[in-house]
Design a protein around this motif. Sequence first.
Motif, short mmCIF file in Angstrom:
data_model
loop_
_atom_site.label_atom_id
_atom_site.label_comp_id
_atom_site.label_asym_id
_atom_site.label_seq_id
_atom_site.Cartn_x
_atom_site.Cartn_y
_atom_site.Cartn_z
N PHE A 1 0.84 -1.20 0.00
CA PHE A 1 0.00 0.00 0.00
C PHE A 1 0.88 1.25 0.00
O PHE A 1 0.65 2.19 -0.76
CB PHE A 1 -0.91 -0.02 1.24
N HIS A 2 1.90 1.24 0.84
CA HIS A 2 2.78 2.41 0.97
C HIS A 2 3.59 2.64 -0.30
O HIS A 2 3.73 3.78 -0.77
CB HIS A 2 3.71 2.22 2.16
N ILE A 3 4.12 1.56 -0.88
CA ILE A 3 4.93 1.69 -2.09
C ILE A 3 4.10 2.25 -3.24
O ILE A 3 4.53 3.13 -3.99
CB ILE A 3 5.54 0.34 -2.48
N VAL A 4 2.87 1.75 -3.40
CA VAL A 4 2.04 2.13 -4.54
C VAL A 4 1.45 3.52 -4.37
O VAL A 4 1.40 4.31 -5.32
CB VAL A 4 0.92 1.10 -4.76
N THR A 5 0.99 3.85 -3.16
CA THR A 5 0.27 5.12 -2.96
C THR A 5 1.14 6.25 -2.43
O THR A 5 0.80 7.43 -2.60
CB THR A 5 -0.90 4.93 -1.98
N GLY A 6 2.24 5.90 -1.75
CA GLY A 6 3.04 6.93 -1.10
C GLY A 6 2.55 7.27 0.29
O GLY A 6 3.15 8.11 0.98
N HIS B 1 10.75 4.50 -8.25
CA HIS B 1 9.79 4.38 -9.35
C HIS B 1 9.66 2.93 -9.80
O HIS B 1 8.55 2.46 -10.11
CB HIS B 1 10.26 5.25 -10.52
N VAL B 2 10.78 2.19 -9.81
CA VAL B 2 10.73 0.77 -10.17
C VAL B 2 9.89 -0.01 -9.16
O VAL B 2 9.03 -0.82 -9.55
CB VAL B 2 12.16 0.19 -10.25
N TRP B 3 10.12 0.22 -7.86
CA TRP B 3 9.32 -0.47 -6.84
C TRP B 3 7.83 -0.21 -7.05
O TRP B 3 7.01 -1.14 -6.94
CB TRP B 3 9.74 0.01 -5.45
N GLN B 4 7.48 1.03 -7.33
CA GLN B 4 6.07 1.37 -7.52
C GLN B 4 5.48 0.63 -8.71
O GLN B 4 4.37 0.09 -8.65
CB GLN B 4 5.91 2.88 -7.68
N LYS B 5 6.23 0.59 -9.81
CA LYS B 5 5.73 -0.08 -11.01
C LYS B 5 5.64 -1.60 -10.81
O LYS B 5 4.73 -2.25 -11.35
CB LYS B 5 6.64 0.24 -12.21
N VAL B 6 6.56 -2.17 -10.02
CA VAL B 6 6.50 -3.61 -9.75
C VAL B 6 5.18 -3.98 -9.09
O VAL B 6 4.50 -4.94 -9.48
CB VAL B 6 7.69 -4.04 -8.87
N TYR B 7 4.80 -3.20 -8.08
CA TYR B 7 3.59 -3.53 -7.31
C TYR B 7 2.31 -3.08 -8.00
O TYR B 7 1.27 -3.73 -7.87
CB TYR B 7 3.68 -2.92 -5.92
#
Length: 284
Positions: A42-47, A237-243
């Motif tokens: 949740f944190h990685i995707v939404t901030g 940005h990579v972490w966000q795109k992965v999830y």
Amino acid sequence: MEILHRMNDCIKYIEENLQDKIEHDHLAHIALSSKFHFQRMFHIVTGFTVADYIRRRRLTLAAQELMKPDVKVIDVALRYGYETPESFSKAFRKTHGVSPSAVRRSGTSLKAFPRISFQIQLKGEKEMDYRIVEKESFQVVGTGIRVTMAGGQNKNDITHFWSEVNGNGVTRQICEQTGMDELMGMCIEFDHPNETFTYFIGAESDHDSGIFDSKKVGAATWAVFTSVGPMPNAIQHVWQKVYSEWFPSTGYEHAGGPEFELYPPGNVLDDDYRCEVWIPIKKK
């Protein structure tokens, strides 16, 4: 797509229960995930952390209610989970910049934090570079700290830890001890109930060190993603795109074990700096 549907089910549950106690364990159950990995995803995707999202949504609705005539601040405070008007006023002022009693004044500016939704966004960007790697068990030699995910504190602590070990020469000593020039930043030893884990900076080595600690990592199948660009924005940005994009569109899910970032030598602030994200995976 299934994971996105489950995350949207979590948002739906939050919205329907903003005036009630919301247990993170139950949200993780809806998402078919551990509490730890649900909150991290949740944190990685939404901030935002889950708690911060819930707090902002409650204070958004509280502001709308306070605009109604004859509504008392204490009633709104209790309705949205605050035990005293003082604690409610403090949180309200932090979010909106004004006290709850000032809401009805003409021209008062308020913040509206909208409900979020999860979806795959097709933006025409460059495709994600990744490969699947079968790797036997290995050992990492280095040093680590215990960090908490509460309030997103882990991001600050990890940033400070890297500054410390780079500044005092520890990373150079690790490379000398192991004979490696690639460093790992590894998340390991998860304590799911307490939302903590060990962040370990080290290098792969087949022998123990008399100076540094060592950690064993079991054999696993890894999805390896390439990050190109200056740190830390490029790899975040990579972490966000992965999830948000890769997991929902593939037949894989997180295997629950350690994950790490692999940093080759070079200037991490260069536009063409390349590093990798390694995530343990399994078939759904």
